[in-house]
Motif scaffolding. Structure first.
Motif, mmCIF file in Angstrom:
data_model
loop_
_atom_site.group_PDB
_atom_site.id
_atom_site.type_symbol
_atom_site.label_atom_id
_atom_site.label_comp_id
_atom_site.label_asym_id
_atom_site.label_seq_id
_atom_site.Cartn_x
_atom_site.Cartn_y
_atom_site.Cartn_z
ATOM 1 N N ASP A 69 1.841 18.716 -17.526
ATOM 2 C CA ASP A 69 1.916 17.246 -17.467
ATOM 3 C C ASP A 69 2.925 16.761 -16.426
ATOM 4 O O ASP A 69 3.704 15.828 -16.664
ATOM 5 C CB ASP A 69 2.276 16.655 -18.840
ATOM 6 N N ILE A 70 2.912 17.418 -15.262
ATOM 7 C CA ILE A 70 3.799 17.000 -14.177
ATOM 8 C C ILE A 70 2.988 16.849 -12.889
ATOM 9 O O ILE A 70 1.848 17.325 -12.797
ATOM 10 C CB ILE A 70 4.942 18.015 -13.929
ATOM 11 N N ALA A 71 3.600 16.196 -11.919
ATOM 12 C CA ALA A 71 2.962 16.012 -10.622
ATOM 13 C C ALA A 71 3.934 16.419 -9.530
ATOM 14 O O ALA A 71 5.133 16.591 -9.769
ATOM 15 C CB ALA A 71 2.548 14.547 -10.438
ATOM 16 N N MET A 72 3.393 16.580 -8.335
ATOM 17 C CA MET A 72 4.207 16.840 -7.144
ATOM 18 C C MET A 72 3.716 15.932 -6.037
ATOM 19 O O MET A 72 2.509 15.880 -5.756
ATOM 20 C CB MET A 72 4.075 18.299 -6.703
ATOM 21 N N THR A 73 4.622 15.194 -5.448
ATOM 22 C CA THR A 73 4.295 14.411 -4.263
ATOM 23 C C THR A 73 4.573 15.275 -3.039
ATOM 24 O O THR A 73 5.733 15.604 -2.763
ATOM 25 C CB THR A 73 5.132 13.125 -4.184
ATOM 26 N N ASP A 74 3.516 15.658 -2.329
ATOM 27 C CA ASP A 74 3.694 16.484 -1.136
ATOM 28 C C ASP A 74 4.314 15.675 0.004
ATOM 29 O O ASP A 74 5.215 16.135 0.683
ATOM 30 C CB ASP A 74 2.348 17.056 -0.679
ATOM 31 N N PHE A 75 3.761 14.499 0.226
ATOM 32 C CA PHE A 75 4.349 13.633 1.248
ATOM 33 C C PHE A 75 3.906 12.190 1.033
ATOM 34 O O PHE A 75 2.907 11.914 0.371
ATOM 35 C CB PHE A 75 3.983 14.091 2.673
ATOM 36 N N THR A 76 4.684 11.294 1.593
ATOM 37 C CA THR A 76 4.336 9.877 1.675
ATOM 38 C C THR A 76 4.648 9.439 3.095
ATOM 39 O O THR A 76 5.761 9.659 3.579
ATOM 40 C CB THR A 76 5.152 9.030 0.685
ATOM 41 N N ILE A 77 3.683 8.851 3.759
ATOM 42 C CA ILE A 77 3.877 8.421 5.151
ATOM 43 C C ILE A 77 3.700 6.915 5.255
ATOM 44 O O ILE A 77 2.695 6.360 4.786
ATOM 45 C CB ILE A 77 2.870 9.112 6.098
ATOM 46 N N ILE A 78 4.672 6.274 5.838
ATOM 47 C CA ILE A 78 4.579 4.853 6.168
ATOM 48 C C ILE A 78 4.528 4.771 7.689
ATOM 49 O O ILE A 78 5.492 5.120 8.376
ATOM 50 C CB ILE A 78 5.782 4.074 5.616
ATOM 51 N N GLY A 79 3.401 4.338 8.220
ATOM 52 C CA GLY A 79 3.212 4.361 9.669
ATOM 53 C C GLY A 79 3.618 3.102 10.384
ATOM 54 O O GLY A 79 3.755 3.104 11.608
ATOM 55 N N ARG A 80 3.804 2.018 9.634
ATOM 56 C CA ARG A 80 4.139 0.738 10.252
ATOM 57 C C ARG A 80 4.993 -0.095 9.312
ATOM 58 O O ARG A 80 4.740 -0.107 8.100
ATOM 59 C CB ARG A 80 2.851 -0.037 10.528
ATOM 60 N N PRO A 81 5.985 -0.790 9.826
ATOM 61 C CA PRO A 81 6.770 -1.682 8.964
ATOM 62 C C PRO A 81 6.046 -2.992 8.716
ATOM 63 O O PRO A 81 5.125 -3.362 9.444
ATOM 64 C CB PRO A 81 8.043 -1.909 9.795
ATOM 65 N N GLY A 82 6.486 -3.690 7.675
ATOM 66 C CA GLY A 82 6.031 -5.060 7.471
ATOM 67 C C GLY A 82 4.683 -5.227 6.809
ATOM 68 O O GLY A 82 4.185 -6.352 6.707
ATOM 69 N N LEU A 83 4.076 -4.120 6.332
ATOM 70 C CA LEU A 83 2.768 -4.235 5.683
ATOM 71 C C LEU A 83 2.826 -3.916 4.192
ATOM 72 O O LEU A 83 1.810 -3.998 3.504
ATOM 73 C CB LEU A 83 1.747 -3.291 6.357
ATOM 74 N N GLY A 84 4.004 -3.531 3.701
ATOM 75 C CA GLY A 84 4.116 -3.179 2.288
ATOM 76 C C GLY A 84 3.418 -1.872 1.953
ATOM 77 O O GLY A 84 2.944 -1.686 0.829
ATOM 78 N N ILE A 85 3.372 -0.950 2.920
ATOM 79 C CA ILE A 85 2.641 0.303 2.738
ATOM 80 C C ILE A 85 3.283 1.168 1.656
ATOM 81 O O ILE A 85 2.572 1.765 0.829
ATOM 82 C CB ILE A 85 2.564 1.079 4.072
ATOM 83 N N GLY A 86 4.612 1.234 1.630
ATOM 84 C CA GLY A 86 5.301 2.064 0.648
ATOM 85 C C GLY A 86 4.982 1.675 -0.785
ATOM 86 O O GLY A 86 4.526 2.510 -1.585
ATOM 87 N N PRO A 87 5.204 0.402 -1.170
ATOM 88 C CA PRO A 87 4.863 -0.019 -2.532
ATOM 89 C C PRO A 87 3.378 0.142 -2.841
ATOM 90 O O PRO A 87 3.008 0.500 -3.970
ATOM 91 C CB PRO A 87 5.278 -1.496 -2.559
ATOM 92 N N PHE A 88 2.535 -0.109 -1.856
ATOM 93 C CA PHE A 88 1.090 0.042 -2.043
ATOM 94 C C PHE A 88 0.741 1.483 -2.418
ATOM 95 O O PHE A 88 0.037 1.736 -3.404
ATOM 96 C CB PHE A 88 0.357 -0.365 -0.761
ATOM 97 N N LEU A 89 1.253 2.447 -1.651
ATOM 98 C CA LEU A 89 0.969 3.858 -1.924
ATOM 99 C C LEU A 89 1.566 4.301 -3.256
ATOM 100 O O LEU A 89 0.919 5.006 -4.034
ATOM 101 C CB LEU A 89 1.507 4.735 -0.791
ATOM 102 N N ALA A 90 2.809 3.899 -3.521
ATOM 103 C CA ALA A 90 3.492 4.332 -4.746
ATOM 104 C C ALA A 90 2.765 3.827 -5.988
ATOM 105 O O ALA A 90 2.579 4.575 -6.963
ATOM 106 C CB ALA A 90 4.936 3.845 -4.744
#
Length: 222
Positions: A69-90
């Motif tokens: 019952d665990i997960a592993m995040t291999d990577f998270t990539i944010i390619g551009r600022p100002g689009l809210g990509i991080g919160p969207f992916l998370a």
């Protein structure tokens, strides 16, 4: 913005993803284009891209281990600022993982992640994209609740050359109250996660064997 799974290197979205990875991460952290064929076909490896106006602007890869019952995040990539990509992916990733856990009859207990320690090494510029700056990422992940495991961490190079890669912490985001993790539990996870990558550096093998003998490993603030 769309959240789209990629499971074929022939998918044009994968070309955009691999280009983004190569621009953002150092070479030793990026698997060669053709070597992605089998991992993408693995149902346990989930690779999603954030697509904005037809362009891959972010991505995340993660795995769910139903037995623990665990997960592993291999990577998270944010390619551009100002689009809210991080919160969207998370948020999309967490929702997907909790659904996977529920379908497997479990409850997600936590998520591992490797996080750069910029206080030890400031050599990583991550393509000049400010949201990927290791100081920024570390603080964001700390706010999300990630904590670092209290041991000196290395991992095998993804270039398959048997070198040990340092400058990172192995961290864990607990969804249940926890101040430590059992050493054998952490060792089992690492052996499983890196089972396909050979050769293993001697430093990594020593680290894992030490964890197997350790009753518990503290979870410390980032």
């Amino acid at each position: 913005m769309e959240y789209i799974r990629v499971n074929d290197i022939a998918d044009p979205l994968f070309a955009g993803l691999h280009r983004l990875m190569s621009e953002i991460f150092p070479p030793e952290e990026v698997l060669a284009f053709d070597l992605w064929k089998e991992p993408l076909l693995d149902p346990g490896i989930r690779v999603f891209v954030a697509v904005h106006e037809g362009e891959v602007v972010g991505a995340t890869e993660y795995r769910y281990y139903a037995g623990d019952d665990i997960a592993m995040t291999d990577f998270t990539i944010i390619g551009r600022p100002g689009l809210g990509i991080g919160p969207f992916l998370a948020s999309r990733r967490e929702a997907n993982l909790k659904r996977l856990a529920a379908e497997a009859g479990g409850t997600l207990k936590g998520m591992f992640a490797e996080i750069y320690d910029p206080y030890r090494s400031q050599d990583h510029e991550f393509g000049g994209v400010k949201p990927m700056d290791p100081f920024v990422r570390r603080e964001v992940l700390a706010h999300l609740g990630y904590r670092r495991l209290d041991f000196d961490y290395v991992h095998p190079s993804w270039q398959g050359d048997g070198e040990a890669v340092g400058g990172l912490d192995l961290c864990f985001l607990p969804y249940e109250e926890a101040s430590s993790l059992p050493g054998p539990f952490v060792a089992k996870f690492l052996r499983t996660y890196y089972s396909v990558l050979e050769p293993k550096p001697a430093q990594w093998l020593d680290m894992v064997e030490t964890l197997e003998r350790q009753e518990s490993v503290k979870l410390l603030p980032l």
